[in-house]
Write a protein that holds these residues in place. Structure first.
Motif, PDB file in Angstrom:
ATOM      1  N   UNK A 190      77.804 114.470  -6.934  1.00 36.00           N
ATOM      2  CA  UNK A 190      77.501 114.281  -8.348  1.00 36.00           C
ATOM      3  C   UNK A 190      76.088 113.699  -8.422  1.00 36.00           C
ATOM      4  N   UNK A 191      75.183 114.428  -9.034  1.00 37.46           N
ATOM      5  CA  UNK A 191      73.782 114.000  -9.119  1.00 37.46           C
ATOM      6  C   UNK A 191      73.564 113.251 -10.432  1.00 37.46           C
ATOM      7  N   UNK A 192      72.929 112.087 -10.330  1.00 35.45           N
ATOM      8  CA  UNK A 192      72.714 111.213 -11.485  1.00 35.45           C
ATOM      9  C   UNK A 192      71.235 111.161 -11.844  1.00 35.45           C
ATOM     10  N   UNK A 193      70.936 111.334 -13.125  1.00 38.62           N
ATOM     11  CA  UNK A 193      69.569 111.221 -13.626  1.00 38.62           C
ATOM     12  C   UNK A 193      69.566 110.183 -14.747  1.00 38.62           C
ATOM     13  N   UNK A 194      68.868 109.063 -14.541  1.00 41.13           N
ATOM     14  CA  UNK A 194      68.842 107.969 -15.508  1.00 41.13           C
ATOM     15  C   UNK A 194      67.734 108.214 -16.526  1.00 41.13           C
ATOM     16  N   UNK A 195      68.083 108.131 -17.811  1.00 43.79           N
ATOM     17  CA  UNK A 195      67.132 108.417 -18.880  1.00 43.79           C
ATOM     18  C   UNK A 195      66.929 107.200 -19.779  1.00 43.79           C
TER      19      UNK A 195
END
Length: 310
Positions: A190-195
């Motif tokens: 599961x790839x996480x991208x913090x915005x």
């Protein structure tokens, strides 16, 4: 006689207009010379952006940028027309990512450690006033609190933090950097991208969100095989800025490609974008990011748009 009179009037008007333009040009008024008018001059180069044997390196964010507006991608990424200096969101992004990396590496991190880390980071930042610095510090603390609350409730195992990856597909190379890679209870990535931005992705666009899709495609291609992650289990945007909820982070999830009606869509997207980047025509598309576009003054979609190059 009437036709001749009409032609004579048009000729007189043309001569008058030409005289006015000549005076303006001599005075140095921008845009007065017809040779500089939009679409009058010849193309600087009619060939493709890449030579036939030149590798095409793309990142997940570039795929998203290209699908949003091909012209903006060309001028901002390939030519170098970038935003003018760091803005609020890029600064906040660096701060929140630094704390997120610390939290991911040490589950025992507490509020005291976070406050100390924020103080360390803040010493290296420059703001136009102490008032504004204090305001931004409070905003950063709220973002960090939202992220930490999300992190503590997250059931997945954190496997990689702030890690670069590269996948060679021949002429096309996918290269990028992830905020974090996690392993779910099924052993999938599961790839996480913090915005930290102010606008969330519309719900109906999440399933085919380009950046998240390319991250998942990279997993399928073995980008994180060294961590035992070979099957994508989804990707998520973790919104902690104004796009978040009032008191907690907003989690925006993209399902695994296998759950899509077209499981091959990320692969096809990369192929389409790579072909487009290698082409000789780049389409300008009006979109909701036009307001902050750094190349708006060169864009034919907008009234103020002018000629690109000479």
């Amino acid at each position: 006689g009437g036709a001749r009179t009409g032609r004579g009037r048009r000729a007189s008007f043309s001569r008058t207009t030409a005289g006015h333009l000549a005076r303006l040009a001599r005075a140095g008024v921008r845009g007065a010379r017809p040779e500089n008018w939009y679409a009058i001059t010849a193309l600087s180069d009619g060939g493709p952006a890449f030579a036939e044997d030149e590798p095409i390196t793309i990142s997940p964010s570039q795929v998203e940028a290209f699908t949003t507006c091909g012209l903006r991608w060309l001028l901002a990424s390939a030519v170098g027309a970038q935003e003018g200096g760091p803005n609020e969101y890029s600064t906040m992004g660096k701060v929140v990512h630094a704390v997120a990396e610390m939290a991911g590496a040490d589950d025992g991190v507490d509020e005291v450690h976070v406050a100390q880390r924020l103080d360390e980071i803040w010493k290296d930042l420059e703001f136009r006033s102490s008032w504004y610095s204090e305001k931004q510090r409070e905003q950063a603390a709220r973002m960090v609190d939202k992220f930490l609350a999300w992190h503590r409730d997250n059931p997945n195992e954190v496997v990689a933090l702030e890690e670069s990856f590269k996948v060679d597909l021949g002429r096309v190379v996918i290269k990028g950097r992830i905020d974090r890679a996690e392993r779910d209870d099924q052993g999938r990535a599961v790839i996480i991208d913090i915005k930290t931005s102010s606008t969330a992705v519309p719900k109906d666009e999440l399933a085919r969100h380009p950046q998240l899709g390319v991250y998942q495609y990279a997993v399928m291609l073995g980008a994180f095989e060294r961590h035992g992650l070979i099957e994508p289990g989804g990707a998520k945007l973790i919104q902690v800025g104004k796009a978040a909820f009032t008191a907690k982070a907003r989690e925006q999830e993209q399902p695994p490609p296998a759950e899509d009606a077209d499981p091959e869509w990320p692969k096809r997207l990369v192929e389409i974008v790579a072909t487009g980047m290698a082409g000789d025509v780049f389409q300008a598309r009006a979109n909701d990011k036009c307001r902050t576009c750094p190349v708006r003054s060169c864009c034919p979609v907008h009234d103020e748009g002018g000629q690109v190059g000479d």
